[in-house]
Design a protein around this motif. Structure first.
Motif, PDB file in Angstrom:
ATOM      1  N   THR A  60       0.849  -1.066  -0.016  1.00 45.09           N
ATOM      2  CA  THR A  60      -0.036  -0.146  -0.023  1.00 45.09           C
ATOM      3  C   THR A  60       0.956   1.157   0.020  1.00 45.09           C
ATOM      4  O   THR A  60       2.162   1.256  -0.048  1.00 45.09           O
ATOM      5  N   ASP A  61       0.273   2.317  -0.201  1.00 44.57           N
ATOM      6  CA  ASP A  61       0.915   3.579  -0.326  1.00 44.57           C
ATOM      7  C   ASP A  61       0.370   4.366   1.262  1.00 44.57           C
ATOM      8  O   ASP A  61      -0.451   3.813   1.683  1.00 44.57           O
ATOM      9  N   PRO A  62       1.309   5.307   1.423  1.00 45.10           N
ATOM     10  CA  PRO A  62       0.967   6.037   2.982  1.00 45.10           C
ATOM     11  C   PRO A  62      -0.322   6.722   2.486  1.00 45.10           C
ATOM     12  O   PRO A  62      -0.856   6.886   1.586  1.00 45.10           O
ATOM     13  N   SER A  63      -1.130   6.939   3.889  1.00 43.71           N
ATOM     14  CA  SER A  63      -2.471   7.353   3.826  1.00 43.71           C
ATOM     15  C   SER A  63      -2.697   8.717   3.529  1.00 43.71           C
ATOM     16  O   SER A  63      -1.436   9.704   3.451  1.00 43.71           O
ATOM     17  N   PRO A  64      -3.720   9.313   3.047  1.00 47.00           N
ATOM     18  CA  PRO A  64      -3.476  10.851   2.522  1.00 47.00           C
ATOM     19  C   PRO A  64      -3.243  11.954   3.538  1.00 47.00           C
ATOM     20  O   PRO A  64      -2.563  12.442   3.454  1.00 47.00           O
ATOM     21  N   PRO A  65      -3.550  11.526   5.205  1.00 49.22           N
ATOM     22  CA  PRO A  65      -3.004  12.650   5.950  1.00 49.22           C
ATOM     23  C   PRO A  65      -1.342  12.492   5.906  1.00 49.22           C
ATOM     24  O   PRO A  65      -0.758  13.517   6.005  1.00 49.22           O
ATOM     25  N   LEU A  66      -0.799  11.164   5.904  1.00 50.75           N
ATOM     26  CA  LEU A  66       0.614  11.368   5.738  1.00 50.75           C
ATOM     27  C   LEU A  66       1.234  11.899   4.647  1.00 50.75           C
ATOM     28  O   LEU A  66       2.223  12.461   4.706  1.00 50.75           O
ATOM     29  N   ARG A  67       0.670  11.648   3.592  1.00 52.12           N
ATOM     30  CA  ARG A  67       1.086  12.208   2.396  1.00 52.12           C
ATOM     31  C   ARG A  67       1.064  13.659   2.351  1.00 52.12           C
ATOM     32  O   ARG A  67       1.736  14.472   1.639  1.00 52.12           O
ATOM     33  N   ASP A  68       0.010  14.401   2.881  1.00 57.15           N
ATOM     34  CA  ASP A  68      -0.186  15.873   2.976  1.00 57.15           C
ATOM     35  C   ASP A  68       0.795  16.438   3.848  1.00 57.15           C
ATOM     36  O   ASP A  68       1.347  17.431   3.740  1.00 57.15           O
ATOM     37  N   LEU A  69       1.018  15.659   5.163  1.00 57.29           N
ATOM     38  CA  LEU A  69       2.177  16.024   5.936  1.00 57.29           C
ATOM     39  C   LEU A  69       3.268  16.174   5.317  1.00 57.29           C
ATOM     40  O   LEU A  69       4.337  17.113   5.435  1.00 57.29           O
ATOM     41  N   HIS A  70       3.779  15.212   4.258  1.00 62.56           N
ATOM     42  CA  HIS A  70       5.146  15.065   3.674  1.00 62.56           C
ATOM     43  C   HIS A  70       4.943  16.192   2.703  1.00 62.56           C
ATOM     44  O   HIS A  70       6.030  16.952   2.458  1.00 62.56           O
ATOM     45  N   GLN A  71       3.788  16.767   1.821  1.00 58.63           N
ATOM     46  CA  GLN A  71       4.013  17.834   1.105  1.00 58.63           C
ATOM     47  C   GLN A  71       3.900  19.151   1.759  1.00 58.63           C
ATOM     48  O   GLN A  71       4.729  19.911   1.365  1.00 58.63           O
ATOM     49  N   ARG A  72       3.444  19.139   3.123  1.00 57.84           N
ATOM     50  CA  ARG A  72       3.646  20.379   3.965  1.00 57.84           C
ATOM     51  C   ARG A  72       5.094  20.702   4.335  1.00 57.84           C
ATOM     52  O   ARG A  72       5.477  21.830   4.278  1.00 57.84           O
ATOM     53  N   ILE A  73       5.787  19.539   4.659  1.00 58.91           N
ATOM     54  CA  ILE A  73       7.277  19.726   4.994  1.00 58.91           C
ATOM     55  C   ILE A  73       8.052  19.967   3.760  1.00 58.91           C
ATOM     56  O   ILE A  73       8.979  21.161   3.840  1.00 58.91           O
ATOM     57  N   LEU A  74       7.737  19.693   2.618  1.00 56.11           N
ATOM     58  CA  LEU A  74       8.311  20.028   1.450  1.00 56.11           C
ATOM     59  C   LEU A  74       8.356  21.688   0.941  1.00 56.11           C
ATOM     60  O   LEU A  74       9.091  22.136   0.741  1.00 56.11           O
TER      61      LEU A  74
END
Length: 940
Positions: A225-239
């Motif tokens: 599976t891929d990371p959940s939407p909240p974790l992907r969103d956090l990744h994008q916010r850090i970027l």
């Protein structure tokens, strides 16, 4: 009163732990406590306690366990009760007295709290209740399922607590904790997100992004599976460096015009690998939460323990996880109190270092220590500082470094007990012990990885066995293994197995990581007479040593020895694990033994000769109290400086043997190794009655084999015969009948040559016993009649009484029960005349057996109960098992099946505890009593 379920099961009344009995009985208590104040149906209890394999009469067993639990909880009857209700049982108790219910209550309050500070405190209290895996060692399916559910509750509370602390801006103090938890739960996305936020807010965005890539790859590889939407969103916010992720800044301002005062951050790095110590961490948390009241004294915690036990690692791990509690900084100094490379650090140097760290201009620092100390206390006043004073030598070194403000927290580590500091400053002592087996294993696995340790489980077990839970030892071996990836762990295990090379294997070449050097610095700090006691204790046999034994070993008065032992305890080189008994950690003992062997041979041999004298003379006295009718052997006078223990009665003698059992067993070999063959034979003989009473049959046989060799070296044929006869008895009781028969015959040949009629009689009686066990009752009866004639010829009344009882028993084996009654009634009367209660018990047992087979079950029961009273009075658990076995048969034959099973269960508990050969037969009785009784009757 308190009930602990979140770890090993424990109950305490007024601080004293209550004995809850065996694991199955504990299951019953926990099964009720989980639903405290609610009725638990009997069927539910049975399912919770036994799962799919309940005993045939589970309810009867359950009632027995409940009765025992009521007795155990009786001292707190006003606070807790177990009562019968319609369809089941209810345990009534204040729910907050049960840590499980208190945990749930605190978590609920934390989640409902309006303020984050309040919520954080409540979560911390709740999580601090956990001491390990819930109800450790209870393993039915119901407990396993509940344990897993509770672990999920605990994890959820930890995650909620982390969210609260992140909102409070405590991200820095969370890093180490989140790193450890992320390794333990690598697929937990909520935890991963929290770790990423903490890293980002601590100025480590690259590490936050790296952690995201790690969990993304793991999820793909292991779950697809891929990371959940909240974790992907956090990744994008850090970027994109989303400003909303940044913690609120808390700048300090200084309008005085003076140069800014630096915030000291002197803590060394946290240990890269840290396992366990949850109770100790919780204790430090509680001390932090209960800061001194305004106007009170500074909170000081002194953490003690032997070198290498992990004192500094504990402090640094805790401190790095609590940095947010100390916004004004952290001061740290290694006081080098036990540094193998130099002298302890002078207090003046340490204070000056702190003043520099606090930003004091060198020109403003007073020249004298008193002035420096005053300035240091002024600067730390009202500051929320953590001050770590590592590796302290003594109280005098510490006093100038203690601040005066109650807002500061001071953590001290030392290999000495800092009693003076506790008196003068109210320091709280926290002594570290070695790691439990499970945590020691986890530490090694964390160092070397699952793959390498799983590939060599036997080698891992050996390494852990000889490290004996000492964290430094485990880390040293792990470092050696890590430095040589191709080196088999078995090669390291072979090194540590050899006592002569074990400390060499724990040497990395770096003095700070050389276990021998660590111990050496503690040893060389001892005063000369204390060091001498340390060396000699290292040479003593057995797992521990008593104060009187240490006095004879050292040749010093008991009062002086108590002082020396107190100093060794203060240095954490010995532990008083039970009152009056001291032991060493295995590796410290090995070092002490090295030092003991390094002194003149004459000194060590004289000390060990005194110790052998002490054990022999005390055991001789105790054996006479256990069995006043045993033939006594005169002893040579003890060496000067030996003061044998005195004891008042049979009970005191039995207690002494029980406490010294393992030591005395080892002392037989010690005496033989020193060439004290007479000591070896006589000590083995003094142990016979105790080994017999307690069923220590293998120890009995082993000690007599040593005694036989010693007697042969001495050329003492009567002693050789005595060892053969004793081996005959031990092997017969073990069921090794052919060996028992051989030894009895060898003894008989020697006694015949010596013309010792009484000992011949003893031996014929033994031969009769073997023949009976081999199914040859008529031959057994012939041997016993010869023994009886010899006893009568020598007017040996004790022997006559035992031979009469044996004759009665053998007639019973031949079905001649009336003759049994005649012989055994004579035996009872004669034993009463000579006051031999132990032998009288055997005669009552035989009478009960005869009455049973004459279908006089009430008479049989009375005989067996009389026998039990007598045998319990002398502490003979081996024969108590046999009599209970017989009594159960009679209860069954009389039609009282439940009473029979109850008696057999009592017998089986003792049999399993002492390793009685009848354990299997008793289990069969409990599985199918009617069948086994029928077979038993047909054979008799």
């Amino acid at each position: 009163m308190s009930f602990g379920l979140l770890g090993s099961v424990e109950v305490r009344v007024d601080g004293t732990e209550v004995n809850l009995g065996h694991a199955r009985q504990q299951c019953v208590l926990v099964a009720l406590l989980v639903d405290a104040n609610h009725v638990v149906a009997v069927d539910q209890l049975v399912d919770r306690v036994w799962g799919e394999r309940p005993p045939r009469r589970a309810q009867g067993t359950l009632y027995s366990y409940l009765s025992r639990l009521r007795q155990a909880l009786a001292p707190a009857a006003e606070q807790v009760s177990i009562v019968r209700r319609s369809g089941g049982y209810v345990l009534s108790v204040e729910e907050t007295a049960v840590d499980l219910h208190l945990f749930r209550q605190l978590v609920g309050q934390a989640r409902a709290a309006d303020e984050d500070e309040r919520a954080s405190d409540l979560f911390a209290q709740a999580l601090g209740l956990w001491r390990g895996r819930a109800f450790t060692a209870l393993d039915t399916p119901w407990f396993t399922t509940l344990r897993e559910a509770l672990e999920r509750e605990r994890t959820a509370a930890e995650l909620d607590h982390t969210d609260v602390r992140l909102r409070m801006g405590r991200h820095t103090g969370l890093l180490a904790e989140l790193s450890t938890r992320s390794e333990a739960h690598p697929l937990d996305e909520r935890l991963a997100g929290q770790f990423m936020v903490a890293l980002y807010r601590s100025g480590r965005p690259a590490q936050a992004l790296h952690h995201y890539q790690e969990i993304r790859c793991r999820l793909a590889e292991e779950l697809g599976t891929d990371p959940s939407p909240p974790l992907r969103d956090l990744h994008q916010r850090i970027l994109t460096a989303d400003p909303a992720l940044t913690a609120p800044a808390t700048p300090s301002t200084d309008n005085s015009g003076r140069r800014p005062v630096p915030v000291p951050r002197q803590l060394p790095a946290a240990p890269p690998v840290f396992i366990g110590r949850l109770p100790e961490l919780a204790t430090l948390d509680r001390l932090l939460d209960s800061r001194a009241a305004p106007g009170g004294t500074v909170m000081v915690s002194a953490i003690g323990g032997v070198g290498g036990v992990g004192k500094s690692w504990l402090v640094l791990h805790w401190a790095h996880n609590r940095l947010d509690h100390f916004p004004d900084g952290q001061l740290y100094i290694n006081l080098r109190g036990f540094d193998p490379s130099g002298e302890p650090l002078a207090p003046a140097v340490a204070v000056r270092g702190f003043l520099d760290a606090l930003g004091v201009d060198p020109a403003e620092i007073p020249a004298e220590l008193d002035g420096q100390t005053g300035l240091y206390r002024s600067l730390t006043s009202d500051k929320r500082l953590l001050i770590v004073l590592d590796n302290a030598c003594d109280t005098a070194q510490l006093l100038p470094l203690l601040p005066g403000s109650s807002t500061c927290t001071v953590l001290i580590t030392s290999r000495r007990q800092l009693t003076g500091l506790a008196v003068s400053h109210g320091a709280r002592s926290l002594d570290l012990d070695v790691l439990p087996d499970t945590e020691a294993r986890h530490l090694l696995i964390r160092h070397l990885g699952h793959r390498r340790t799983a590939a060599e489980p036997d080698a891992v077990a050996t390494l852990l066995k000889y490290c004996a839970g000492l964290p430094l030892a485990i880390s040293i071996l792990a470092a050696r293994a890590a430095a040589s990836p191709d080196l088999p762990l078995a090669a390291l295990a072979e090194e540590v197995q050899e006592a002569a090379t074990r400390l060499d294997a724990l040497d990395t070449g770096d003095m700070a990581a050389d276990l021998r050097a660590v111990f050496s610095s503690s040893y060389h700090a001892l005063e000369p007479d204390t060091a001498q006691a340390f060396r000699l204790i290292g040479l003593a046999p057995g797992p521990d040593i008593s104060v009187p034994a240490t006095a004879s070993l050292t040749g010093l008065p008991v009062a002086r020895v108590r002082v020396l032992l107190r100093k060794l305890r203060a240095a954490h080189l010995v532990q008083e694990h039970t009152p009056g008994r001291h032991r060493m950690h295995d590796l410290i003992r090995l070092y002490a033994t090295e030092q003991g062997h390094g002194q003149p041979v004459s000194v060590s041999e004289a000390a060990l000769h005194r110790l052998a004298d002490f054990y022999l003379h005390t055991a001789h006295t105790a054996a006479g109290l256990l069995d006043a009718h045993q033939d006594q052997i005169p002893l040579a006078a003890a060496q000067p400086g030996v003061v044998p223990e005195e004891m008042a009665d049979h009970g005191a003698a039995l207690d002494w043997f029980t406490a010294e059992h393992r030591v005395l067993y080892a002392a037989v070999d010690l005496a033989a190794g020193l060439g004290l063959d007479a000591h070896a034979w006589q000590l083995a003989r003094a142990l016979e009655t105790f080994f017999d009473y307690r069923g220590h049959l293998h120890d009995w046989a082993a000690s007599q084999r040593t005694a036989l060799k010693a007697a042969r070296r001495l050329g003492e044929r009567s002693w050789q015969a005595g060892a053969h006869r004793s081996l005959g008895v031990a092997y017969t009781q073990m069921g090794r009948l052919d060996e028992g028969h051989t030894h009895f015959h060898q003894a008989l040949d020697l006694y015949d040559h010596l013309g010792d009629r009484v000992s011949q009689a003893h031996t014929y009686r033994g031969l009769g016993w073997v023949c009976d066990r081999q199914g040859r009752p008529r031959e057994a009866l012939d041997h016993n009649e010869r023994a009886l004639r010899l006893y009568r010829g020598a007017d040996h009344r004790g022997g006559q009484a035992m031979a009469l009882n044996n004759a009665g028993w053998l007639h019973a084996m031949l079905g001649q029960y009336e003759r049994t009654l005649d012989y055994c009634t004579q035996a009872v009367a004669l034993n009463r005349e000579i006051d031999d209660r132990h032998a009288e018990a055997g005669a009552w047992d035989s009478l009960g057996y005869a009455h049973h087979h004459l279908a006089r079950y009430a008479d049989a029961t009375g005989c067996y109960e009389r026998a039990l009273d007598l045998v319990r009075g002398v502490g003979d658990r081996f024969n108590e098992t046999e009599i209970l076995h017989h009594l159960g048969d009679t209860r069954l034959a009389a039609g009282d099946h439940e009473a029979a099973r109850l008696v057999w269960r009592q017998a089986l508990e003792i049999a399993e505890e002492i390793g009685h050969p009848a354990a299997d037969e008793l289990r069969d009785r409990l599985m199918d009593p009617a069948r086994d009784l029928s077979e038993d009757q047909s054979q008799r």
